[in-house]
Motif scaffolding. Structure first.
Motif, PDB file in Angstrom:
ATOM      1  N   LEU A 121       0.824  -1.208   0.000  1.00  9.54           N
ATOM      2  CA  LEU A 121       0.000   0.000   0.000  1.00  9.54           C
ATOM      3  C   LEU A 121       0.859   1.259   0.000  1.00  9.54           C
ATOM      4  O   LEU A 121       0.558   2.236  -0.692  1.00  9.54           O
ATOM      5  CB  LEU A 121      -0.931  -0.019   1.199  1.00  9.54           C
ATOM      6  CG  LEU A 121      -1.986   1.071   1.297  1.00  9.54           C
ATOM      7  CD1 LEU A 121      -2.860   1.085   0.051  1.00  9.54           C
ATOM      8  CD2 LEU A 121      -2.844   0.854   2.526  1.00  9.54           C
ATOM      9  N   CYS A 137      -2.054   5.234  -6.417  1.00 11.30           N
ATOM     10  CA  CYS A 137      -3.135   5.801  -5.604  1.00 11.30           C
ATOM     11  C   CYS A 137      -3.641   7.133  -6.149  1.00 11.30           C
ATOM     12  O   CYS A 137      -4.728   7.557  -5.775  1.00 11.30           O
ATOM     13  CB  CYS A 137      -2.687   5.951  -4.155  1.00 11.30           C
ATOM     14  SG  CYS A 137      -2.625   4.366  -3.297  1.00 11.30           S
ATOM     15  N   CYS A 144      -7.430   3.068  -2.728  1.00  7.88           N
ATOM     16  CA  CYS A 144      -6.377   3.307  -1.734  1.00  7.88           C
ATOM     17  C   CYS A 144      -6.946   3.808  -0.406  1.00  7.88           C
ATOM     18  O   CYS A 144      -6.466   3.416   0.659  1.00  7.88           O
ATOM     19  CB  CYS A 144      -5.348   4.284  -2.282  1.00  7.88           C
ATOM     20  SG  CYS A 144      -4.310   3.535  -3.551  1.00  7.88           S
TER      21      CYS A 144
END
Length: 174
Positions: A121, A137, A144
């Motif tokens: 992430l 993102c 996200c």
């Protein structure tokens, strides 16, 4: 009445008070543990729902539409599997009847999966210019945001598991 009889009665009264206090402490510890386990269940359950609803499709005139969802990333798949296992196990873990190692094992697995998902992430959010990995993102913002929310809930679940381990250690001690 002799001195020995008086001492014997006093010690039996103290033992009764001690056993009542330990029973009350044990009951309080058990109720706190059950409350934390319920909170853990709902935290992990909501985190799993957030991940399942994180699918996003973005339309682009030059490339057509692109879709992303958690199943496109192996780290997110692993993370989701461990969250689902933890949510099912969190309500059946008991302080005294189950193995004392279950919460420790669950914490280890959830923390490792959360760390792996967090790394993926973070790369999706910041990118990696050294390897030529671009940010994703900025394109898939909803995806996200949902993944960051689930990541935060998973970190909170790790803290709850630590709390359960501490409560279980206290229950075993009494």
């Amino acid at each position: 009445m002799s001195t020995e009889e008086v001492k014997g009665k006093e010690s039996s009264v103290e033992e009764g008070r001690h056993s009542d206090a330990s029973k009350a402490l044990s009951f309080a510890s058990l109720s706190a543990s059950l409350g934390v386990r319920k909170l853990l269940f709902w935290t992990v359950f909501v985190a799993a729902i957030v991940v399942h609803t994180s699918k996003q499709t973005v339309g682009d005139y030059s490339y057509g539409s692109k879709t992303t969802k958690y199943t496109h990333y192996p780290a997110y798949n692993l993370w989701e599997v461990w969250k689902q296992i933890l949510s099912s196990q969190s309500l059946i873990l008991r302080c005294r009847t189950s193995s004392e190692y279950n919460p420790i094992i669950m914490l280890t697995l959830l923390a490792s999966a959360t760390g792996t998902a967090g790394a993926v992430l973070f790369i999706g959010t910041k990118g990696n210019s050294h390897d030529g990995w671009s940010k994703t993102c900025n394109v898939f913002d909803k995806f996200c945001r949902y993944m960051w929310a689930s990541f935060g809930l998973s970190i909170f679940a790790c803290f709850l598991l630590v709390w359960i381990i501490v409560l279980s250690a206290g229950a075993i001690r009494t």
